[in-house]
Design an enzyme around this catalytic site. Sequence first.
Site, PDB file in Angstrom:
ATOM      1  N   CYS A  89      -4.697 -12.688  -1.321  1.00 47.20           N
ATOM      2  CA  CYS A  89      -4.596 -11.917  -2.567  1.00 47.20           C
ATOM      3  C   CYS A  89      -5.565 -12.405  -3.634  1.00 47.20           C
ATOM      4  O   CYS A  89      -6.108 -13.502  -3.551  1.00 47.20           O
ATOM      5  CB  CYS A  89      -3.192 -12.073  -3.162  1.00 47.20           C
ATOM      6  SG  CYS A  89      -1.922 -11.169  -2.290  1.00 47.20           S
ATOM      7  N   CYS A 100      -4.574  -8.150   1.190  1.00 49.48           N
ATOM      8  CA  CYS A 100      -3.341  -7.589   0.641  1.00 49.48           C
ATOM      9  C   CYS A 100      -3.576  -6.126   0.293  1.00 49.48           C
ATOM     10  O   CYS A 100      -4.650  -5.746  -0.167  1.00 49.48           O
ATOM     11  CB  CYS A 100      -2.964  -8.357  -0.620  1.00 49.48           C
ATOM     12  SG  CYS A 100      -1.700  -7.570  -1.618  1.00 49.48           S
ATOM     13  N   CYS A 125      -3.468  -5.635  -3.974  1.00 49.04           N
ATOM     14  CA  CYS A 125      -4.559  -6.030  -4.882  1.00 49.04           C
ATOM     15  C   CYS A 125      -5.945  -5.869  -4.243  1.00 49.04           C
ATOM     16  O   CYS A 125      -6.949  -6.030  -4.915  1.00 49.04           O
ATOM     17  CB  CYS A 125      -4.350  -7.455  -5.371  1.00 49.04           C
ATOM     18  SG  CYS A 125      -4.397  -8.688  -4.054  1.00 49.04           S
ATOM     19  N   CYS A 182      -2.621 -10.579  -8.433  1.00 49.40           N
ATOM     20  CA  CYS A 182      -1.842  -9.636  -7.628  1.00 49.40           C
ATOM     21  C   CYS A 182      -0.394  -9.558  -8.115  1.00 49.40           C
ATOM     22  O   CYS A 182       0.234 -10.580  -8.373  1.00 49.40           O
ATOM     23  CB  CYS A 182      -1.862 -10.048  -6.165  1.00 49.40           C
ATOM     24  SG  CYS A 182      -0.885  -8.940  -5.126  1.00 49.40           S
TER      25      CYS A 182
HETATM   26 ZN   LIG Z   1      -2.196  -9.077  -3.288  1.00 47.92          ZN
END
Ligand SMILES: [Zn+2]
Length: 355
Positions: free
Chosen positions: A41, A72, A75, A45
Site C-alpha cells: 500500500c 492494494c 490505494c 491508504c
Molecule cells: Zn492500500
Amino acid sequence: MVVQENKSYHTEESKWAAIAARDKGADEQFYYGVLTTGVYCRPGCPSRLPNRPNVVFFNTPKEAEEAGYRACRRCWPGTVSTADRMEDIMIAACRAIEQAGKPIKLADLAARAGLSPYHFHRLFKKIVGLTPRRYGSTHQAKRFRGLLRSGRSVTDAQYRAGYSSSSRLYEKTDDDLAMQPKTYKNGGKGMMIEYGFGHCFLGRVMVAATERGICAVEIGDDPPALLARLREYFPKADLERAGSGLAALIQAVISGIDSPAEGSGLPLDIRGTVFQQRVWQALGQIKPGCTASYADIAEAIGNPKAVRAVANACASNRIAVLIPCHRVIGKDGRLAGYRWGAERKQKLLAHEQKS
Ligand SMILES: [Zn+2]
C-alpha cells in the site's frame, strides 16, 4: 536503488507513524507491505491499519512487487494509473452484471473487484454513472422489453429476463419500473425531478426525468400549465428546471413524437401499480400506425374481463406518446378520451398512419 530524498521518513518509526496517521503526504515517499495479506500500500491508504509486526517497508512499488506483494486495490500503489485500473474493474463489473441474468449482490460484486462494498458502490456510480443496482435493473428491463417486443407473453418475458414471477417483477424493480407504493402515495416525496421544454408538431412538450429515466411527458400549449400538471402528479417531489443536461433527452423525445418508430428505447421511470405497468407494457406492443381496443389490451395482459381497469390505466398514463396510450381506441372505433386532448390524439394517429 535511489532512495528519494526525504528527511521525514528515514526511520521505520517515522514511516509507521505516517501509516498510522494515513498521512497522504508520505505517498510516493515509501510503500509498505503486509505480511499476512501479501498486499502492499501507499502510506495514506484508507485500508484497516495492519499490526505493526506484520509491516515491511519498500522504497518503490517495483521493490514490493519483486518481493511478491501485489498492489492494494484501494490505494493502487502500482505503476498503472488508478483511474485506468478502476475503469477496467468497473467495466468488468458491468459485464458480470449483464451476463448474470439475475441480480448480483453488491457484496459479491465488491468482493470480485477487491473493494469494500461502500468503495465499490461509490466508484461504480462515479465511473458508470448509475448505481450497480440500477445498472442491473436497467439491463434487465431492457432485456425484458426486448423479449416483449420479440412477441413473448409478459409472463414468459418476465421469466426469461430473470424475474422469477410477476409478483417478483414488482418487488425487484420497485425502485426501477415502479414507484414503491408508499412513495407513490406520498406524492413523490424524496424524488428529484428535472424538467425542460421543447416543441413538437403537437405543440409544447415538457419532459420530466428522474435519475432513472423519463417520468412524465406532457403536451400542451403553454409551459406553466404543463408544469402545473407535473406538480399535480408529484406534489411532494423536488422539481427543478433542467439546464443543458436534459437537452439530448428532450430532443430524443421530440424525435420520437415527430417521427414515430417502434419502441423509442428511451429510459422510462414508470411509476404505477403492477396492473398499470402491465397495461403500459402491453401498449408498447402496439406498433405505430396501428390501434387496439381496451378489450384487446385486457386480452393481451391475460385479464380479458378487466376492460374498465385497462381504460383507467390508459387514462393514468403520464408519459405521453412514449407509452402510446393514444393507440387505444373504443371498440366501435370511437377515439375515446385522451389526457392531452382528443384533437391531439386524432392528429397523432393520422400522423403515425402517414409515417
Ligand atoms: Zn492500500
